[in-house]
Design an enzyme around this catalytic site. Sequence first.
Site: not given
Length: 185
Positions: A80, A178
């Site tokens: 990512h 996250c």
Amino acid sequence: FRFQERSGEEGPFIDWFRTAGFDTRVPAEVNEGEGDFLLVGDVILAGTGFRSDSTSHEELVRIYGREVVTLQLVNPSFYHLDTAIAVLDPTPGQEHIAYLPSAFDEASVTLLQERYPDAIIVNETDAAVLGLNSFSDGYNVVIASRATDFERQLREHGYNPIGVDLSELLLGGGGVKCCTLELRR
């Protein structure tokens, strides 16, 4: 989401945002949101290569009318964009980032060098513990406590790094960012 295991999460996300009064759109293209889209000033940096499809970048342009800069990720350890770039200051005119060059193809590194010549270049060791998967309010930067050289670099650039131990989350491929969700209206 790219993987079937997470596909059931999309509906509750959309429902929550809609109920909270946010303008919601059901994406036509595969993207993993702020994992691969980072707002820096008025520009959206958009990662592709492992999770988000590059056609989702064109969809972003149509929805938001902002410049979207596509960056090609080439190292599967940095799947990512938010594992390879940290937005330290998103304020228009004061944009500042940190990144790991080896996570990107040559053309993307050239783009980053041109756009952000004062960027902090993070080493492989700190990036491997997801030090770049961080959160910043423009001064305080929450990072992985094991990203010690990145912490030093942040201090030298006038930031206040705050290290947290997320070593258990790292086992599953996650870091500080996250655990956050930035909301913008």
